[in-house]
Design an enzyme around this catalytic site. Structure first.
Site, mmCIF file in Angstrom:
data_model
loop_
_atom_site.group_PDB
_atom_site.id
_atom_site.type_symbol
_atom_site.label_atom_id
_atom_site.label_comp_id
_atom_site.label_asym_id
_atom_site.label_seq_id
_atom_site.Cartn_x
_atom_site.Cartn_y
_atom_site.Cartn_z
ATOM 1 N N LYS A 195 0.944 -1.381 -0.016
ATOM 2 C CA LYS A 195 0.002 -0.002 -0.205
ATOM 3 C C LYS A 195 0.841 1.241 0.028
ATOM 4 O O LYS A 195 1.548 1.443 0.946
ATOM 5 C CB LYS A 195 -0.792 -0.216 1.215
ATOM 6 C CG LYS A 195 -2.370 0.513 1.043
ATOM 7 C CD LYS A 195 -2.366 1.992 0.825
ATOM 8 C CE LYS A 195 -2.121 3.011 2.005
ATOM 9 N NZ LYS A 195 -1.692 4.419 1.482
ATOM 10 N N GLY A 241 6.245 5.007 8.705
ATOM 11 C CA GLY A 241 5.369 6.235 8.685
ATOM 12 C C GLY A 241 5.571 6.790 9.931
ATOM 13 O O GLY A 241 6.517 6.460 10.917
ATOM 14 N N GLU A 301 1.745 8.310 14.999
ATOM 15 C CA GLU A 301 0.312 8.166 15.120
ATOM 16 C C GLU A 301 -0.132 7.171 14.406
ATOM 17 O O GLU A 301 -0.741 6.289 14.701
ATOM 18 C CB GLU A 301 -0.272 9.572 14.754
ATOM 19 C CG GLU A 301 0.160 10.744 15.644
ATOM 20 C CD GLU A 301 1.623 11.222 15.337
ATOM 21 O OE1 GLU A 301 2.035 11.041 14.379
ATOM 22 O OE2 GLU A 301 2.120 11.707 16.256
ATOM 23 N N THR A 302 0.239 6.740 13.009
ATOM 24 C CA THR A 302 -0.242 5.665 12.381
ATOM 25 C C THR A 302 0.287 4.605 12.872
ATOM 26 O O THR A 302 -0.438 3.441 12.948
ATOM 27 C CB THR A 302 0.213 5.902 10.778
ATOM 28 O OG1 THR A 302 -0.277 7.353 10.378
ATOM 29 C CG2 THR A 302 -0.557 4.880 10.119
ATOM 30 N N GLY A 303 1.519 4.401 13.179
ATOM 31 C CA GLY A 303 2.061 3.251 13.931
ATOM 32 C C GLY A 303 1.354 2.622 15.188
ATOM 33 O O GLY A 303 0.797 1.670 15.340
ATOM 34 N N GLU A 307 8.529 1.407 11.689
ATOM 35 C CA GLU A 307 9.696 2.194 11.426
ATOM 36 C C GLU A 307 8.945 3.457 11.530
ATOM 37 O O GLU A 307 8.580 4.003 10.434
ATOM 38 C CB GLU A 307 10.233 2.220 10.032
ATOM 39 C CG GLU A 307 11.334 0.842 9.821
ATOM 40 C CD GLU A 307 12.657 1.010 10.722
ATOM 41 O OE1 GLU A 307 12.878 1.816 11.143
ATOM 42 O OE2 GLU A 307 13.299 -0.122 10.591
ATOM 43 N N CYS A 339 13.342 10.903 7.836
ATOM 44 C CA CYS A 339 13.203 10.422 9.321
ATOM 45 C C CYS A 339 14.462 10.754 10.002
ATOM 46 O O CYS A 339 14.345 10.711 11.186
ATOM 47 C CB CYS A 339 12.699 8.846 9.350
ATOM 48 S SG CYS A 339 13.690 7.749 8.249
ATOM 49 N N GLU A 348 8.675 15.710 16.201
ATOM 50 C CA GLU A 348 9.195 15.893 14.796
ATOM 51 C C GLU A 348 8.649 17.198 13.912
ATOM 52 O O GLU A 348 7.485 17.492 14.093
ATOM 53 C CB GLU A 348 8.746 14.317 14.249
ATOM 54 C CG GLU A 348 9.492 14.297 12.949
ATOM 55 C CD GLU A 348 8.960 12.791 12.172
ATOM 56 O OE1 GLU A 348 7.932 12.612 11.998
ATOM 57 O OE2 GLU A 348 9.876 12.105 11.851
HETATM 58 P P1 NAD Z 1 1.939 8.340 7.620
HETATM 59 O O1 NAD Z 1 1.748 7.506 8.931
HETATM 60 O O2 NAD Z 1 0.764 9.555 7.419
HETATM 61 O O3 NAD Z 1 1.614 7.354 6.490
HETATM 62 C C1 NAD Z 1 2.395 6.234 6.038
HETATM 63 C C2 NAD Z 1 1.720 5.364 5.467
HETATM 64 O O4 NAD Z 1 0.705 4.767 6.061
HETATM 65 C C3 NAD Z 1 1.049 5.739 4.158
HETATM 66 O O5 NAD Z 1 0.842 4.871 3.227
HETATM 67 C C4 NAD Z 1 -0.657 6.082 4.552
HETATM 68 O O6 NAD Z 1 -1.495 6.088 3.615
HETATM 69 C C5 NAD Z 1 -0.658 4.963 5.671
HETATM 70 N N1 NAD Z 1 -1.583 4.998 6.604
HETATM 71 C C6 NAD Z 1 -2.274 6.149 7.063
HETATM 72 N N2 NAD Z 1 -2.968 5.867 8.247
HETATM 73 C C7 NAD Z 1 -3.167 4.393 8.173
HETATM 74 C C8 NAD Z 1 -4.019 3.666 8.821
HETATM 75 N N3 NAD Z 1 -4.847 3.917 9.755
HETATM 76 N N4 NAD Z 1 -3.747 2.292 8.692
HETATM 77 C C9 NAD Z 1 -2.905 1.671 7.806
HETATM 78 N N5 NAD Z 1 -2.213 2.678 7.013
HETATM 79 C C10 NAD Z 1 -2.173 3.979 7.178
HETATM 80 O O7 NAD Z 1 3.199 8.742 7.339
HETATM 81 P P2 NAD Z 1 3.965 9.952 6.116
HETATM 82 O O8 NAD Z 1 3.410 11.176 6.414
HETATM 83 O O9 NAD Z 1 3.691 9.211 4.822
HETATM 84 O O10 NAD Z 1 5.443 9.733 6.392
HETATM 85 C C11 NAD Z 1 6.265 10.631 7.271
HETATM 86 C C12 NAD Z 1 6.446 9.848 8.456
HETATM 87 O O11 NAD Z 1 7.135 8.407 8.199
HETATM 88 C C13 NAD Z 1 7.229 10.641 9.385
HETATM 89 O O12 NAD Z 1 6.970 10.519 10.863
HETATM 90 C C14 NAD Z 1 8.701 9.980 9.152
HETATM 91 O O13 NAD Z 1 9.591 10.126 10.626
HETATM 92 C C15 NAD Z 1 8.139 8.479 9.067
HETATM 93 N N6 NAD Z 1 9.313 7.698 8.507
HETATM 94 C C16 NAD Z 1 10.008 7.020 9.277
HETATM 95 C C17 NAD Z 1 11.296 6.228 8.683
HETATM 96 C C18 NAD Z 1 12.066 5.139 9.414
HETATM 97 O O14 NAD Z 1 12.796 4.370 8.975
HETATM 98 N N7 NAD Z 1 11.916 5.319 10.813
HETATM 99 C C19 NAD Z 1 11.486 6.474 7.403
HETATM 100 C C20 NAD Z 1 10.634 7.354 6.635
HETATM 101 C C21 NAD Z 1 9.826 7.977 7.261
#
Ligand code: NAD
Length: 490
Positions: free
Chosen positions: A171, A223, A226-228, A245, A279, A378
């Site tokens: 996804k 991501g 919050e989503t995690g 992650e 990130c 962040e």
């Molecule tokens: P996000 O959490 O908004 O979205 C990430 C993914 O999750 C997207 O595909 C989104 O559609 C999906 N998603 C959103 N809500 C969901 C739900 N309820 N259930 C399942 N999937 C869902 O994050 P973003 O804005 O796309 O990315 C930025 C974030 O990612 C930052 O916080 C960044 O630190 C983090 N990030 C972490 C790493 C790492 O390796 N630790 C690497 C890159 C980015």
């Protein structure tokens, strides 16, 4: 409209609506993708489940050959894919060329690593026993990817998952699905149908359907925290394997012995690559008090000289942010910091020369402290807040004063400081004089609220296996210690 990949076919599935993909450099609509539904996730998971048995039984050398072939096809389309990434994500083309290289190289790397071994042989507990551990794939893995490195972060999951013998439903982010769809179109047409599937759509719809699906035993997610947390709430009670992650707030410590110009250039790169939307961006800069003033001024001059524009223009250093709401969050953090006494040395404004697109001038802030959100939460944008420190103990204490634990950087030539730093800073990656580089043979991931998952290296492959311990008594004789206690005689 681009279509989703389900069971080897491109389709709009059950989608009744489309999602527009916007070029963040000019706010024009690039293309559309289907707003994937729960039914689309069901179909994709069923296809991946049906493909799993043959894929997992395929000899590792044969699977490796298919993954190398996929990598070669990605390389053959490198320029087209890097261009598409630039258009949908915004960072400079040169950064996307690099993303492509790392992406296909990850497939080469895991193709080889996964044919090397699949477990271990143990010293037996008894002379007649054979004991061994088998690493085996989970089954269907759901890979949920963010927008900031759409192909790289996809490859860290997908290459490892496939090499380990799993099948996958991806996804991608709704903001950046185009390069992913094109990549699977050009690179995976030789794989059996159903081994790789891509469902586009929104997180709370298609993403959550994948997380909830009973036939998906593992979710690999990159991501926001919050989503995690949402994913943990859904999948935790289902006892799924979660590979998370999440966000970061990486510190950068500048020691008093540095060469000033080198440190300035290194800090600017560490904080501003991809407009600070990494990130592992250095989001908190701690500089020894002896060079704080000089360093801050030097950094402000350097940052003020960076050129903003469309990532396809080879003359620019920095592209736009991904979207307006992300830019507004950064502006809000800066405004709150200024309200509380911070001073902006340079940047922080929307450039008047670029009225279209989500541009934000990179900023340097001083007079900041840990009461401010800009030093705690962040930011994910082009901001470098700098604080002075007196002793190295204080620098380490400040570096650790965070709920996150992704990366941490230090600039110094002093070996004793280096040892203190990697011994005492709680983070998954430590960079000395070389911020934000990757070595795919080593693990990448975080501690604390960043989530404990590891990608890359042997550790990143092992995440996609579960282990089984086999005890085998070759002689099969009756044991003395079985019932009845006291022995069978008498
Ligand atoms: P996000 O959490 O908004 O979205 C990430 C993914 O999750 C997207 O595909 C989104 O559609 C999906 N998603 C959103 N809500 C969901 C739900 N309820 N259930 C399942 N999937 C869902 O994050 P973003 O804005 O796309 O990315 C930025 C974030 O990612 C930052 O916080 C960044 O630190 C983090 N990030 C972490 C790493 C790492 O390796 N630790 C690497 C890159 C980015």
């Amino acid at each position: 409209m681009k279509e989703m990949l389900i069971n080897g076919r491109f389709t709009s599935g059950h989608a009744k609506e489309a999602i527009q993909v916007i070029n963040p450099a000019n706010e024009e609509i690039l293309d559309e993708v289907p707003r994937g539904t729960v039914e689309d996730v069901d179909t994709a998971v069923a296809a991946a489940k049906a493909a799993f048995d043959n894929w997992r039984r395929m000899p590792a050398w044969e699977r490796a050959g298919l993954l190398h072939e996929a990598a070669n096809k990605m390389q053959a389309h490198e320029e087209e894919l890097a261009r598409l990434l630039t258009e949908e994500e915004g960072k400079p083309f040169v950064e996307n060329e690099e993303e492509l290289f790392w992406t296909y190289d990850t497939f080469h790397y895991y193709a080889e690593l996964a044919r090397h071994e699949r477990g271990r042989f143990l010293p037996p507990g008894d002379p007649d026993q054979i004991n061994f551990v088998i690493k085996e794939p989970f089954g269907v893995v759901g890979c949920i990817v963010p927008w900031n490195y759409p192909l790289l972060l996809l490859s860290w999951k997908l290459a490892a998952a496939l090499a380990a013998g799993n099948t996958v439903v991806v996804k991608p982010s709704e903001l950046t699905p185009l390069a992913t769809l094109r990549l699977v179109e050009v690179a995976f047409d030789h794989l059996p149908p159903g081994v790789v599937n891509v469902v586009t759509g929104y997180g709370p719809e298609a993403g959550e359907a994948l997380v909830e699906h009973p036939d998906v035993p593992m979710i690999a997610f990159t991501g926001s925290v919050e989503t995690g947390q949402r994913i943990v709430r859904i999948a935790g009670p289902m006892m799924k394997k979660l590979h998370l992650e999440l966000g970061g707030k990486d510190p950068m410590v500048v020691a008093p012995d540095v060469d000033l110009d080198t440190a300035v250039a290194g800090v600017a790169y560490a904080g501003l690559i991809n407009a600070g939307q990494v990130c592992t961006s250095s989001e908190r800069i701690y500089v020894h008090e002896s060079l704080y003033g000089q360093f801050s001024e030097g950094l402000a001059d350097f940052v003020g000289s960076l050129r903003l524009g469309n990532g396809l223009d080879p003359q620019i250093d920095m592209g736009p942010m991904i979207g307006n709401r992300f830019r507004e969050k950064v502006e809000g953090q800066m405004a709150a910091a200024v309200q509380a006494g911070a001073q902006v040395l340079v940047g922080g404004k929307r450039p008047s020369a670029l009225p279209q697109g989500y541009f934000l001038e990179p900023a340097v802030l001083v007079n900041v402290n840990h009461d401010m959100a800009i030093m705690r939460d962040e930011t994910f944008g082009p901001v470098l807040p700098i604080m002075p420190y007196k002793t190295f103990d204080e620098a380490i204490q400040l570096a650790n004063d965070t709920v996150f634990g992704l990366g941490a950087s230090l600039m110094t030539q002093d070996a004793r400081l280096v040892k203190r730093f990697f011994d005492d800073v709680k983070a998954g990656t430590i960079w000395i004089n070389d911020p934000l580089t990757d070595n795919f043979a080593g693990p990448f991931g975080g501690m604390k609220m960043t989530g404990g998952g590891r990608e890359l290296g042997q550790e990143g492959l092992d995440e996609f296996y579960e282990v089984k311990h086999v005890h085998w008594d070759v002689e099969g004789k009756r044991k003395e210690y079985w019932y009845p206690y006291g022995g069978t005689e008498g």
